[in-house]
Design a protein around this motif. Structure first.
Motif, PDB file in Angstrom:
ATOM      1  N   TYR A 249       0.738  -1.305  -0.170  1.00 52.46           N
ATOM      2  CA  TYR A 249      -0.053  -0.062  -0.053  1.00 52.46           C
ATOM      3  C   TYR A 249       0.749   1.247   0.127  1.00 52.46           C
TER       4      TYR A 249
ATOM      5  N   ARG B 189      -3.934   3.721  -1.212  1.00 53.14           N
ATOM      6  CA  ARG B 189      -4.407   2.792  -2.512  1.00 53.14           C
ATOM      7  C   ARG B 189      -3.401   1.543  -2.478  1.00 53.14           C
ATOM      8  N   ASN B 190      -3.595   0.451  -3.368  1.00 52.63           N
ATOM      9  CA  ASN B 190      -3.096  -0.700  -3.615  1.00 52.63           C
ATOM     10  C   ASN B 190      -2.021  -0.533  -4.357  1.00 52.63           C
TER      11      ASN B 190
ATOM     12  N   THR C  43      -2.419  -2.594  -7.836  1.00 56.58           N
ATOM     13  CA  THR C  43      -3.503  -2.528  -8.781  1.00 56.58           C
ATOM     14  C   THR C  43      -4.047  -0.872  -8.927  1.00 56.58           C
ATOM     15  N   HIS C  44      -3.608  -0.145  -7.924  1.00 56.67           N
ATOM     16  CA  HIS C  44      -3.686   1.478  -7.801  1.00 56.67           C
ATOM     17  C   HIS C  44      -5.257   1.408  -7.568  1.00 56.67           C
ATOM     18  N   ARG C  45      -5.949   0.419  -6.948  1.00 53.57           N
ATOM     19  CA  ARG C  45      -7.174   0.406  -6.492  1.00 53.57           C
ATOM     20  C   ARG C  45      -7.346   1.406  -5.167  1.00 53.57           C
TER      21      ARG C  45
ATOM     22  N   LEU D  81      -8.740   2.307  -1.533  1.00 50.80           N
ATOM     23  CA  LEU D  81      -9.363   1.711  -0.586  1.00 50.80           C
ATOM     24  C   LEU D  81     -10.517   2.645  -0.197  1.00 50.80           C
ATOM     25  N   LYS D  82     -11.640   1.953   0.137  1.00 45.40           N
ATOM     26  CA  LYS D  82     -12.737   2.878   0.735  1.00 45.40           C
ATOM     27  C   LYS D  82     -12.936   2.856   2.059  1.00 45.40           C
TER      28      LYS D  82
END
Length: 86
Positions: free
Chosen positions: A44, A54-55, A58-60, A62-63
Motif C-alpha cells: 500500500y 491505495r493498493n 492495482t492502484h485501487r 481503498l474505501k
C-alpha cells in the motif's frame, strides 16, 4: 510551450507503444502525484496531499468505513486500521 508539438509528440509515443494519448497522459499524471510507501505495509501507498490509501500494484483506492478508517495488512499478516482522509 507549443501545444501542437506536444500533441504530435504524444501521438508519436502512442503509436510507438500502442497506446492512446489519453492513456499516456494518465501515466504522466500518476508519475507527478506523490505516493508515499506505508511503513511495514509494502502493498500500500498513501498520497502525500490527500491522505488517500491505495493498493500499490492495482492502484485501487481503498474505501474507508464510516469512521474514515481502512484496514490493511502489514508484513506480519496483521490487520491494521489506518485513518484515511479525502
Amino acid at each position: 510551450m507549443n501545444q501542437v508539438k506536444l500533441k504530435n509528440a504524444l501521438n508519436e509515443l502512442g503509436a510507438e507503444y500502442n497506446a492512446s494519448s489519453n492513456e499516456l497522459l494518465k501515466v504522466l499524471q500518476s508519475e507527478v502525484e506523490q505516493w508515499i510507501p506505508i511503513e511495514d505495509c509494502p502493498k500500500y501507498v498513501k498520497h502525500s496531499e490527500t491522505g488517500v490509501i491505495r493498493n500499490r500494484s492495482t492502484h485501487r483506492v481503498l474505501k474507508p468505513n464510516n469512521s474514515g478508517y481502512v484496514k490493511i495488512r502489514n508484513t506480519r499478516g496483521e490487520v491494521i486500521a489506518m485513518k484515511q482522509s479525502e
